[in-house]
Write an enzyme that holds these catalytic residues in place. Structure first.
Site, PDB file in Angstrom:
ATOM      1  N   GLU A 293       0.885  -1.172   0.000  1.00 20.20           N
ATOM      2  CA  GLU A 293       0.000   0.000   0.000  1.00 20.20           C
ATOM      3  C   GLU A 293       0.915   1.211   0.000  1.00 20.20           C
ATOM      4  O   GLU A 293       1.762   1.356   0.885  1.00 20.20           O
ATOM      5  CB  GLU A 293      -0.926  -0.019   1.216  1.00 20.20           C
ATOM      6  CG  GLU A 293      -1.923  -1.193   1.196  1.00 20.20           C
ATOM      7  CD  GLU A 293      -2.739  -1.319  -0.086  1.00 20.20           C
ATOM      8  OE1 GLU A 293      -3.021  -0.282  -0.724  1.00 20.20           O
ATOM      9  OE2 GLU A 293      -3.073  -2.455  -0.474  1.00 20.20           O
ATOM     10  N   CYS A 327      -1.655   8.866   4.225  1.00 21.41           N
ATOM     11  CA  CYS A 327      -1.676   8.527   2.800  1.00 21.41           C
ATOM     12  C   CYS A 327      -2.992   8.977   2.183  1.00 21.41           C
ATOM     13  O   CYS A 327      -3.085   9.244   1.004  1.00 21.41           O
ATOM     14  CB  CYS A 327      -1.489   7.031   2.626  1.00 21.41           C
ATOM     15  SG  CYS A 327      -2.513   6.109   3.764  1.00 21.41           S
TER      16      CYS A 327
HETATM   17  P1  NAD Z   1       9.062   5.396   3.001  1.00 21.52           P
HETATM   18  O1  NAD Z   1       8.807   4.763   1.681  1.00 21.52           O
HETATM   19  O2  NAD Z   1      10.121   6.425   3.085  1.00 21.52           O
HETATM   20  O3  NAD Z   1       9.445   4.274   4.083  1.00 21.52           O
HETATM   21  C1  NAD Z   1       8.618   3.155   4.286  1.00 21.52           C
HETATM   22  C2  NAD Z   1       9.488   2.007   4.772  1.00 21.52           C
HETATM   23  O4  NAD Z   1      10.349   1.622   3.709  1.00 21.52           O
HETATM   24  C3  NAD Z   1      10.378   2.378   5.953  1.00 21.52           C
HETATM   25  O5  NAD Z   1      10.470   1.292   6.831  1.00 21.52           O
HETATM   26  C4  NAD Z   1      11.701   2.653   5.282  1.00 21.52           C
HETATM   27  O6  NAD Z   1      12.807   2.481   6.129  1.00 21.52           O
HETATM   28  C5  NAD Z   1      11.690   1.633   4.170  1.00 21.52           C
HETATM   29  N1  NAD Z   1      12.558   1.974   3.043  1.00 21.52           N
HETATM   30  C6  NAD Z   1      12.981   3.190   2.641  1.00 21.52           C
HETATM   31  N2  NAD Z   1      13.769   3.074   1.553  1.00 21.52           N
HETATM   32  C7  NAD Z   1      13.843   1.759   1.277  1.00 21.52           C
HETATM   33  C8  NAD Z   1      14.504   1.013   0.271  1.00 21.52           C
HETATM   34  N3  NAD Z   1      15.225   1.603  -0.668  1.00 21.52           N
HETATM   35  N4  NAD Z   1      14.355  -0.335   0.274  1.00 21.52           N
HETATM   36  C9  NAD Z   1      13.599  -0.940   1.206  1.00 21.52           C
HETATM   37  N5  NAD Z   1      12.958  -0.289   2.188  1.00 21.52           N
HETATM   38  C10 NAD Z   1      13.074   1.052   2.220  1.00 21.52           C
HETATM   39  O7  NAD Z   1       7.668   5.965   3.518  1.00 21.52           O
HETATM   40  P2  NAD Z   1       7.339   6.781   4.849  1.00 21.52           P
HETATM   41  O8  NAD Z   1       7.871   8.171   4.708  1.00 21.52           O
HETATM   42  O9  NAD Z   1       7.683   5.998   6.069  1.00 21.52           O
HETATM   43  O10 NAD Z   1       5.748   6.802   4.784  1.00 21.52           O
HETATM   44  C11 NAD Z   1       5.068   7.671   3.940  1.00 21.52           C
HETATM   45  C12 NAD Z   1       4.638   7.002   2.648  1.00 21.52           C
HETATM   46  O11 NAD Z   1       3.847   5.857   2.955  1.00 21.52           O
HETATM   47  C13 NAD Z   1       3.751   7.907   1.812  1.00 21.52           C
HETATM   48  O12 NAD Z   1       4.060   7.741   0.450  1.00 21.52           O
HETATM   49  C14 NAD Z   1       2.343   7.400   2.124  1.00 21.52           C
HETATM   50  O13 NAD Z   1       1.403   7.695   1.134  1.00 21.52           O
HETATM   51  C15 NAD Z   1       2.596   5.931   2.260  1.00 21.52           C
HETATM   52  N6  NAD Z   1       1.555   5.288   3.060  1.00 21.52           N
HETATM   53  C16 NAD Z   1       0.598   4.590   2.404  1.00 21.52           C
HETATM   54  C17 NAD Z   1      -0.449   3.986   3.099  1.00 21.52           C
HETATM   55  C18 NAD Z   1      -1.505   3.219   2.369  1.00 21.52           C
HETATM   56  O14 NAD Z   1      -2.266   2.500   3.017  1.00 21.52           O
HETATM   57  N7  NAD Z   1      -1.618   3.336   1.046  1.00 21.52           N
HETATM   58  C19 NAD Z   1      -0.498   4.087   4.487  1.00 21.52           C
HETATM   59  C20 NAD Z   1       0.508   4.803   5.144  1.00 21.52           C
HETATM   60  C21 NAD Z   1       1.536   5.403   4.413  1.00 21.52           C
END
Ligand code: NAD
Length: 543
Positions: A293, A327
């Site tokens: 998501e 999100c």
């Molecule tokens: P992010 O993508 O920066 O991080 C999410 C997770 O991925 C973290 O644990 C992070 O450490 C990890 N991560 C970062 N880079 C990575 C890589 N290269 N490889 C593997 N893992 C990696 O997101 P965030 O800032 O924590 O959260 C915000 C984002 O999440 C927004 O885009 C938001 O829309 C989305 N979000 C979506 C939903 C949904 O249900 N659709 C819900 C909550 C948040």
């Protein structure tokens, strides 16, 4: 083995406490907050039965007070990740064989621990570590996670109950086996509930998990691990690791036992993971389940027949609660010309009345954004809008990082419906408004559909049923959660299963049976009571 068809307690949504002045919950959460704020926590890696400490640590600071250290956590290196994978693989046999009602009891107990003795610790941790005001913490780190845990148990039993037809001659049964291997959960900073649910939902279905929380959510992630341990999740079933996300992910995805990913976070990161899984496909024993998501560029459209005060209130709440870091947060709005002056006036009034500061002060509706990277990104887009000819910052626009990462709730008005902040997910308290000619309603709906790569949430406000129906039809592919006369945030487990399509994710609907189905691999067992003893079918008989 089962000795009865057990019925689980019917799932009910956890009531949201008010925290109004004078209530005991307000007193309790503030006391917990102050106590925790004065101390420092040390968060280890949870690998099997061990709490592992490394020489590589990272400090934790509240977003609203970035010089006040509240603790630190340990970062893993590759060997720790390999060990966590081994622990998950080794724990699988016993965990998968445990009768389902035993696993259900563990997670139902976790729900009750959070509803009772851990409630204010979960909330205070979320207020401190992720800078949520008490209401935003309560609906997330108390109510939503409790709901996930309770409802998933009920959904699991609904899945088990789905069985094929049988006859007197044959009995057809479906077993819902956990995946063969382990599941990798990667969670975002913005919801404590999502952080808990992604590993827990896969574990409930009998899988073992390597869980990597966000660096910006480790403070409350530790409380989740405490709850899981107290509830009786056995060692090795959920292993929590922190550290370089690329190293951790590459190590996990290189394992032949990797059998699924449960991801929530940004679109770019998810796409990168998906392509790595594709490249490694010959490594795996089974085709991995890929559930993600991701981002959103969520919209509110007002039809000229809408009630303008309802529209401005939906914008004030939908775009700015938790600083727009949901999100589902509204970040683009389409308002008819005839209504704009009134919506603008009311929105301005509401935003001017917002107080901003630490969540410790309960008057504050707005707190800080999560970290410096987010602050800088938001400031860059706001500064650009101040200069661009086709945009104007009409409300807010100031950013102050002297004490915390504070970005004033900001409204950008644009004459260009494809302006960059109408398309790009900023993930902060910035709303962009496009004003359309009243008679161009349908053209505007087409614009909404075509403007962004995402399809997460969206709303239509209208008192005209034909207009609402038109929007429901024309916007059917651009929101996985579509609202009529409501803001586009605030989905509740058991009521509005959540998830989006297009670049917003695989739409496996967290908080529903659909999601849990991704964590099992059905086995059909056909048993024939009296098998045939002659190969000849009747058609072979002689005339
Ligand atoms: P992010 O993508 O920066 O991080 C999410 C997770 O991925 C973290 O644990 C992070 O450490 C990890 N991560 C970062 N880079 C990575 C890589 N290269 N490889 C593997 N893992 C990696 O997101 P965030 O800032 O924590 O959260 C915000 C984002 O999440 C927004 O885009 C938001 O829309 C989305 N979000 C979506 C939903 C949904 O249900 N659709 C819900 C909550 C948040």
């Amino acid at each position: 083995m089962g000795k009865g068809f057990f019925h689980v307690p019917p799932a009910v949504n956890e009531p949201v406490k008010s925290y109004a002045p004078g209530t005991p919950e307000r007193e309790e959460v503030l006391q917990t907050y102050h106590k925790m704020y004065k101390k420092q926590v040390e968060v280890p890696l949870y690998i099997g039965s061990k709490k592992v400490k490394t020489k590589n640590t990272q400090d934790i600071f509240p977003p609203h007070d970035h010089q006040h250290k509240v603790g630190f956590f340990h970062n893993a290196d590759k060997k720790h990740i390999e060990k966590a994978i081994d622990e998950a693989v080794n724990a699988r046999e016993k965990w998968a064989a445990l009768p389902w009602e035993q696993r259900a009891a563990i997670f139902l107990k976790a729900a009750e621990l959070i509803a009772g003795p851990y409630r204010q610790k979960m909330n205070a941790a979320t207020m401190i570590g992720q800078s949520k005001n008490i209401f935003q913490a309560e609906i997330d780190s108390a109510c939503e996670i409790i709901d996930f845990l309770r409802f998933n148990v009920e959904y699991m039993t609904q899945i088990f109950d789905e069985q094929p037809e049988s006859t007197e001659k044959e009995w057809n049964r479906v077993e819902y086996r956990p995946l063969e291997g382990f599941v990798y959960a990667i969670t975002p900073f913005n919801f404590t509930a999502i952080a808990g649910n992604l590993p827990a939902s896969a574990a409930l279905m009998g899988n073992t998990v390597v869980w990597k929380p966000s660096d910006s959510q480790v403070y409350s992630a530790q409380v989740i691990m405490e709850v899981f341990q107290e509830a009786g999740v056995p060692d090795g079933v959920i292993n929590m690791v922190m550290g370089d996300p690329v190293m951790i992910t590459d190590t996990v995805l290189a394992s032949p036992d990797f059998s699924g990913i449960h991801f929530t976070g940004s679109t770019e990161v998810f796409k990168g993971i998906w392509s790595k899984i594709g490249k490694n496909i010959n490594t795996y024993k089974t085709y991995p389940r890929i559930v993600g998501e991701t981002g959103g560029k969520d919209f509110i459209v007002a039809h000229p027949s809408a009630n303008s005060k309802q529209v401005s209130t939906a914008l004030a709440r939908g775009a700015f609660e938790f600083q727009g870091q949901k999100c589902s947060a509204a970040s683009r709005a389409y308002i008819p010309k005839s209504m704009w002056a009134k919506v603008r006036k009311d929105l301005e009034k509401d935003l001017k009345s917002f107080k901003m500061g630490s969540p410790e002060n309960m008057d504050n509706f707005i707190t800080a954004v999560i970290h410096e990277g987010s602050f800088n990104k938001l400031k860059k887009y706001i500064d650009k809008a101040k200069k661009d000819k086709d945009a104007e910052v009409i409300i807010g626009g100031t950013c102050d990082k002297s004490k915390g990462w504070f970005v004033e709730p900001t409204v950008i008005l644009t004459t260009n419906p494809k302006y960059t902040t109408m398309e790009t997910e900023l993930f902060g308290p910035v709303l962009t408004v496009y004003v359309y000619e009243d008679k161009k309603y349908e053209e505007t709906l087409k614009l909404v559909d075509e403007t962004s790569i995402y399809a997460l949430t969206g709303s239509i406000f209208s008192t005209d049923r034909y207009a609402a129906t038109k929007a429901t039809e024309m916007l059917q592919n651009c929101a996985g959660n579509f609202y009529i006369n409501d803001k586009c945030t605030g989905a509740v487990v058991g009521k509005q299963p959540f998830g989006g399509a297009r670049a917003s994710g695989t739409n496996d609907k967290a908080g529903s049976k659909l999601n849990l189905l991704r964590w099992v691999s059905p086995r059909l067992i056909k048993e024939t009571f009296v098998p045939p003893t002659d190969y000849r079918y009747p058609f072979l008989g002689e005339n």
